[in-house]
Design a protein around this motif. Sequence first.
Motif, short mmCIF file in Angstrom:
data_model
loop_
_atom_site.label_atom_id
_atom_site.label_comp_id
_atom_site.label_asym_id
_atom_site.label_seq_id
_atom_site.Cartn_x
_atom_site.Cartn_y
_atom_site.Cartn_z
N ASP A 1 -3.62 -7.44 10.43
CA ASP A 1 -3.29 -7.24 9.02
C ASP A 1 -3.77 -8.00 8.45
O ASP A 1 -3.55 -9.18 8.46
N ARG B 1 3.83 1.80 8.82
CA ARG B 1 4.03 2.93 8.31
C ARG B 1 3.14 3.99 9.90
O ARG B 1 3.98 4.76 10.24
N PRO C 1 -6.23 -1.63 10.47
CA PRO C 1 -5.44 -2.90 10.04
C PRO C 1 -4.38 -1.67 9.11
O PRO C 1 -3.75 -0.62 9.93
C1 LIG Z 1 -6.04 1.06 3.75
S1 LIG Z 1 -4.53 0.30 3.12
C2 LIG Z 1 -4.21 1.51 5.31
C3 LIG Z 1 -3.40 0.36 6.53
C4 LIG Z 1 -2.40 1.74 7.68
N1 LIG Z 1 -3.83 1.94 8.54
C5 LIG Z 1 -2.20 3.05 6.95
O1 LIG Z 1 -2.81 4.03 7.10
O2 LIG Z 1 -1.14 2.88 6.03
C6 LIG Z 1 -5.51 -0.94 4.19
C7 LIG Z 1 -5.30 -2.08 4.54
O3 LIG Z 1 -5.85 -2.93 5.38
C8 LIG Z 1 -5.53 -4.01 5.64
N2 LIG Z 1 -6.92 -5.24 5.02
C9 LIG Z 1 -7.81 -5.10 4.23
N3 LIG Z 1 -9.19 -5.88 4.73
C10 LIG Z 1 -8.38 -6.98 5.73
C11 LIG Z 1 -9.04 -7.40 6.64
N4 LIG Z 1 -10.68 -8.26 6.49
N5 LIG Z 1 -8.59 -7.40 7.77
C12 LIG Z 1 -7.82 -7.15 8.40
N6 LIG Z 1 -7.59 -5.98 7.54
C13 LIG Z 1 -6.90 -5.76 6.51
C14 LIG Z 1 -5.14 -4.45 4.05
O4 LIG Z 1 -4.36 -5.34 3.92
C15 LIG Z 1 -5.17 -3.54 3.55
O5 LIG Z 1 -3.14 -3.29 4.45
#
Ligand SMILES: C[S@@+](CC[C@H](N)C(=O)[O-])C[C@H]1O[C@@H](n2cnc3c(N)ncnc32)[C@H](O)[C@@H]1O
Length: 248
Positions: A72, A56, A51
């Motif tokens: 996402d 960023r 996701p």
């Molecule tokens: C820890 S963040 C990391 C985001 C990005 N990879 C970064 O490095 O900034 C995890 C992300 O997973 C997304 N997410 C959680 N469950 C998800 C799902 N079932 N499908 C798609 N995205 C999901 C959240 O919305 C969040 O943006």
Amino acid sequence: MTHPFDFDEAFGDDYLHFARQAFDDDHDDDDARAVLAHTGLSAGQSVLDAPCGYGRVAVRLASVGLTVTGVDRSERFLDEARELATSRGVVVDLCAGDLRALPVDGPFDAVVCWFTSFGYFADEDNRQVLREFHRVLRPGGTLVIDTLSHDGFVREFTEAPELVVTEHGQDIMIDRSEFDVSDGCVVTHRTTIRDGSRRDARYFIRLLTIPEWRVWLGDAGFADVAFSDRDGDAVDLGTWRIVVRATA
Ligand SMILES: C[S@@+](CC[C@H](N)C(=O)[O-])C[C@H]1O[C@@H](n2cnc3c(N)ncnc32)[C@H](O)[C@@H]1O
């Protein structure tokens, strides 16, 4: 897997509020450089960031000439990603969707799942995420997953370092983690205090051992599975974060 995962709370406005404070431009530039090093991508190639959160990493990959798609589940984060892309003058194709049923087909030269974004579901769904990554990669394309190392985490784990406190002015976010050995999961209880009001949320991350990664990735159709730390050095018991690389 019996642990609750409060997706909207764990990845909502509070996450943005504290992540933006904790991660400055240098931190995010470092992440994008690490993604480029681990994928071996060069300008003109295509990558799926899944996701992508608030974009960023995705916008930085677009800035070096990659064709970038971000997926996402959070519309809010995707809006933030669109704003960031516009402010940096780059184009990123941003789609709302679920990791278990990606709303895109590719084929991509690489898929990146960065910053502890794998392992949010029960195991059959976690494995479905790997099958989806394989489906959207071109044959020979590269998957890169950055997460916590199961063995390093367990070896170093004591309650104290896992009480992670993030501050933003007077606001405070406290993550208290436990390790569930029967599920192989880090279970986190997050307490956020913003403008004097408290919220609680729970989430978990499944950590795979290296042999488990090999089996799961092999079952999803991947080959050439390799492991390193973020600097590209070999993984050992002291490695806290692991980068998993595999070929479709
Ligand atoms: C820890 S963040 C990391 C985001 C990005 N990879 C970064 O490095 O900034 C995890 C992300 O997973 C997304 N997410 C959680 N469950 C998800 C799902 N079932 N499908 C798609 N995205 C999901 C959240 O919305 C969040 O943006």
